[in-house]
Structure formats: structure tokens, C-alpha cells
Design a protein around this motif. Structure first.
Motif, PDB file in Angstrom:
ATOM      1  N   LYS A  31       0.830  -1.203   0.000  1.00  0.00           N
ATOM      2  CA  LYS A  31       0.000   0.000   0.000  1.00  0.00           C
ATOM      3  C   LYS A  31       0.869   1.260   0.000  1.00  0.00           C
ATOM      4  O   LYS A  31       0.622   2.193  -0.758  1.00  0.00           O
ATOM      5  N   GLN A  32       1.894   1.274   0.835  1.00  0.00           N
ATOM      6  CA  GLN A  32       2.780   2.424   0.892  1.00  0.00           C
ATOM      7  C   GLN A  32       3.568   2.569  -0.410  1.00  0.00           C
ATOM      8  O   GLN A  32       3.784   3.683  -0.890  1.00  0.00           O
ATOM      9  N   ASP A  33       3.996   1.442  -0.972  1.00  0.00           N
ATOM     10  CA  ASP A  33       4.738   1.477  -2.235  1.00  0.00           C
ATOM     11  C   ASP A  33       3.869   2.056  -3.352  1.00  0.00           C
ATOM     12  O   ASP A  33       4.346   2.837  -4.170  1.00  0.00           O
ATOM     13  N   LEU A  34       2.598   1.668  -3.377  1.00  0.00           N
ATOM     14  CA  LEU A  34       1.687   2.175  -4.394  1.00  0.00           C
ATOM     15  C   LEU A  34       1.488   3.678  -4.223  1.00  0.00           C
ATOM     16  O   LEU A  34       1.518   4.425  -5.200  1.00  0.00           O
ATOM     17  N   LYS A  35       1.330   4.123  -2.974  1.00  0.00           N
ATOM     18  CA  LYS A  35       1.170   5.553  -2.715  1.00  0.00           C
ATOM     19  C   LYS A  35       2.405   6.326  -3.173  1.00  0.00           C
ATOM     20  O   LYS A  35       2.289   7.381  -3.790  1.00  0.00           O
ATOM     21  N   LYS A  36       3.602   5.796  -2.883  1.00  0.00           N
ATOM     22  CA  LYS A  36       4.838   6.452  -3.301  1.00  0.00           C
ATOM     23  C   LYS A  36       4.918   6.544  -4.820  1.00  0.00           C
ATOM     24  O   LYS A  36       5.302   7.575  -5.369  1.00  0.00           O
ATOM     25  N   VAL A  38       2.441   6.544  -6.998  1.00  0.00           N
ATOM     26  CA  VAL A  38       1.456   7.508  -7.496  1.00  0.00           C
ATOM     27  C   VAL A  38       1.933   8.926  -7.243  1.00  0.00           C
ATOM     28  O   VAL A  38       1.828   9.794  -8.122  1.00  0.00           O
ATOM     29  N   ASN A  39       2.485   9.180  -6.067  1.00  0.00           N
ATOM     30  CA  ASN A  39       3.002  10.517  -5.761  1.00  0.00           C
ATOM     31  C   ASN A  39       4.142  10.901  -6.692  1.00  0.00           C
ATOM     32  O   ASN A  39       4.217  12.043  -7.150  1.00  0.00           O
ATOM     33  N   THR A  42       2.723  11.763 -10.071  1.00  0.00           N
ATOM     34  CA  THR A  42       2.052  13.060 -10.009  1.00  0.00           C
ATOM     35  C   THR A  42       3.071  14.193 -10.038  1.00  0.00           C
ATOM     36  O   THR A  42       2.902  15.169 -10.769  1.00  0.00           O
TER      37      THR A  42
END
Length: 53
Positions: A31-36, A38-39, A42
Motif C-alpha cells: 500500500k505504501q509502495d503504491l502511494k509512493k 502515485v506521488n 504526479t
């Protein structure tokens, strides 16, 4: 025709969920890897847009 389309979408969703579940089991921090990721995408997109202006 709509039933076939609905079933196709459901199958794709189930396959995606299965892949995510397998990846999450392999990598507990998924989950954290996916957030990183995506960020980062962006930020890169914003940077590219700023460079075009």
C-alpha cells in the motif's frame, strides 16, 4: 450484449483484485509502495507541465 460486457468487467476486476492480493501477500508494504509510486508520477507530471509553460 450488456450481460457479456458486465461479465467481462467483473472478470477483469476479479483478476486485478487477485493480482493485488498476491502482490500484497508477497510485499506487506504494498500500500505504501503504491502511494509512493502515485506521488512520484504526479510530481513528474506536474514538473513536465511546468516545464512546458
Amino acid at each position: 450484449m450488456k450481460l457479456k460486457t458486465g461479465l467481462t468487467i467483473a472478470a477483469i476486476g476479479a483478476a486485478g483484485y487477485g493480482a493485488w492480493a498476491a502482490y500484497k501477500k508477497y510485499n506487506p508494504n504494498a500500500k505504501q509502495d503504491l502511494k509512493k509510486a502515485v506521488n512520484q508520477m504526479t510530481k513528474k507530471a506536474e514538473h513536465n507541465i511546468e516545464n512546458m509553460m
